[in-house]
Design an enzyme around this catalytic site. Structure first.
Site, short mmCIF file in Angstrom:
data_model
loop_
_atom_site.label_atom_id
_atom_site.label_comp_id
_atom_site.label_asym_id
_atom_site.label_seq_id
_atom_site.Cartn_x
_atom_site.Cartn_y
_atom_site.Cartn_z
N LYS A 176 -25.44 93.68 -19.66
CA LYS A 176 -25.23 94.23 -20.49
C LYS A 176 -25.80 95.28 -22.02
O LYS A 176 -26.59 93.75 -22.13
CB LYS A 176 -23.95 93.31 -21.02
CG LYS A 176 -22.57 92.41 -20.41
CD LYS A 176 -22.46 92.05 -21.06
CE LYS A 176 -23.14 90.06 -21.41
NZ LYS A 176 -22.56 89.15 -22.40
N THR A 207 -18.77 92.43 -33.57
CA THR A 207 -18.76 91.83 -32.66
C THR A 207 -18.20 90.85 -31.77
O THR A 207 -19.09 90.36 -30.79
CB THR A 207 -20.31 92.66 -32.33
OG1 THR A 207 -21.04 92.01 -32.81
CG2 THR A 207 -20.15 93.99 -32.22
N GLY A 209 -17.91 87.45 -30.33
CA GLY A 209 -17.59 87.41 -28.79
C GLY A 209 -17.26 88.57 -27.85
O GLY A 209 -16.03 88.51 -27.17
N THR A 210 -17.98 90.11 -27.84
CA THR A 210 -17.24 90.97 -27.39
C THR A 210 -17.79 90.10 -25.46
O THR A 210 -17.45 90.76 -24.65
CB THR A 210 -19.00 91.96 -27.15
OG1 THR A 210 -19.85 91.34 -27.96
CG2 THR A 210 -18.30 92.79 -28.68
N GLY A 211 -19.09 89.65 -25.14
CA GLY A 211 -19.45 89.04 -24.36
C GLY A 211 -18.53 88.48 -23.64
O GLY A 211 -18.23 88.48 -22.24
N CYS A 212 -18.30 86.92 -24.04
CA CYS A 212 -16.75 86.45 -24.37
C CYS A 212 -15.91 87.17 -23.45
O CYS A 212 -14.96 87.07 -22.23
CB CYS A 212 -16.24 85.55 -24.73
SG CYS A 212 -17.68 84.70 -25.56
#
Ligand SMILES: Nc1ncnc2c1ncn2[C@@H]1O[C@H](COP(=O)(O)OP(=O)(O)OP(=O)(O)O)[C@@H](O)[C@H]1O
Ligand SMILES: Cc1ncc(CO)c(N)n1
Length: 264
Positions: A176, A207, A209-212
């Site tokens: 990512k 941002t 929690g973008t990855g979750c």
């Protein structure tokens, strides 16, 4: 209605609701699947940082896995924060026992705020026990640097690192680019081939929690029958919309807006 697809998140709780289990359940629900959870740890957390972590025992993780898998079998699974080697082992054994399918592993190591969510001694178990079970892993740039053992400062280095990770651990990898300087371009390396998923960088400091959110949306899309490419492309669209909606809550890096389509 009995054609509902089902999804499981195995992750830590974020008391502020922006990342971890809470982000995953919201994402999966809004993406049209029935969402279930196995909680690996509780964090006392808000938009400014993590102030405490309590791990769930490996035995109780096994009990949660048994409860879920013996009743409502998940069509896809997302794995997030896993903290200790014992927790990793409990999860891996249950996934093997129930022959789990469509596994998206977000190798969560450090929160955006800097808190360590994976203990150092758990790194080897994550690599040896969970990566081999995953259909795709979704490291961010700092996690990609650790897994590849190289610095990643630009797109050329993303290409090199994704290939190194994919070959070293024999897995599909979505590296990512949210932490890179310019755009928000993510790179898939799978079976010797590359594919970019590109979006402009949205000027939104919130941002958390973008990855979750991205990994849960990929899992939800796999549960619905998307192939990996479609699942990633659709998840990226969802994530970008949730960021673009511009929710602004809390004193730090705030959460995303998950119901933006419903409220529109
Ligand atoms: N400002 C932004 N604009 C558009 N997309 C973004 C932005 N920041 C992150 N993304 C996208 O969000 C997704 C998650 O990437 P990121 O690298 O932020 O993950 P992460 O660091 O694991 O997230 P987390 O903050 O939850 O730990 C990727 O698809 C990335 O491209
Ligand atoms: C519980 C939890 N999982 C994952 C992350 C990474 O965003 C976080 N901040 N908190």
């Amino acid at each position: 209605m009995n054609d509902m697809k089902t999804c499981l998140t195995i992750a830590g709780s974020d008391s502020s609701g922006g990342a971890g289990i809470q982000a995953d359940l919201k994402t999966m629900t809004v993406n049209g699947v029935y969402a279930m959870s196995v909680i690996t740890a509780l964090t006392a957390q808000n938009t400014q940082g993590v102030t405490g972590i309590v791990d769930v025992t490996p035995e109780f993780i096994r009990d949660q896995m048994d409860a879920v898998f013996t009743d409502i079998y998940p069509d896809a699974i997302k794995i997030g924060m896993v903290s200790s080697p014992e927790i990793v082992e409990a999860i891996a054994r249950s996934l093997e026992k129930y022959d789990a399918k469509n596994i998206v592993l977000d190798p969560v190591m450090v929160a955006t705020s800097g808190a360590k969510l994976l203990k150092e001694e758990a790194m080897d178990s994550l690599i040896n026990r969970l990566i081999p079970l995953a259909d795709v892993i979704t490291p961010n740039i700092p996690e990609g640097e650790i897994l590849s053992g190289m610095e990643i400062k630009n797109e050329d280095e993303m290409l090199k690192a994704a290939e190194v990770i994919g070959e070293k651990y024999a897995c599909a990898v979505l590296l990512k680019g949210g932490h890179s300087i310019n755009d928000a371009n993510d790179l898939l390396y799978k079976d010797g081939k590359f594919k970019w998923y590109r979006t402009e960088r949205i000027n939104n400091p919130n941002t958390h929690g973008t990855g979750c959110t991205l990994s849960s949306a990929i899992a939800a899309n796999l549960a619905k029958g998307n192939d990996l490419d479609e699942a990633i492309a659709n998840a990226k669209d969802y994530l970008t919309g949730a960021l673009r909606a511009g929710l602004d809550l809390g004193k730090g890096s705030g959460p995303l807006m998950h119901n933006y389509k419903i409220l529109k």
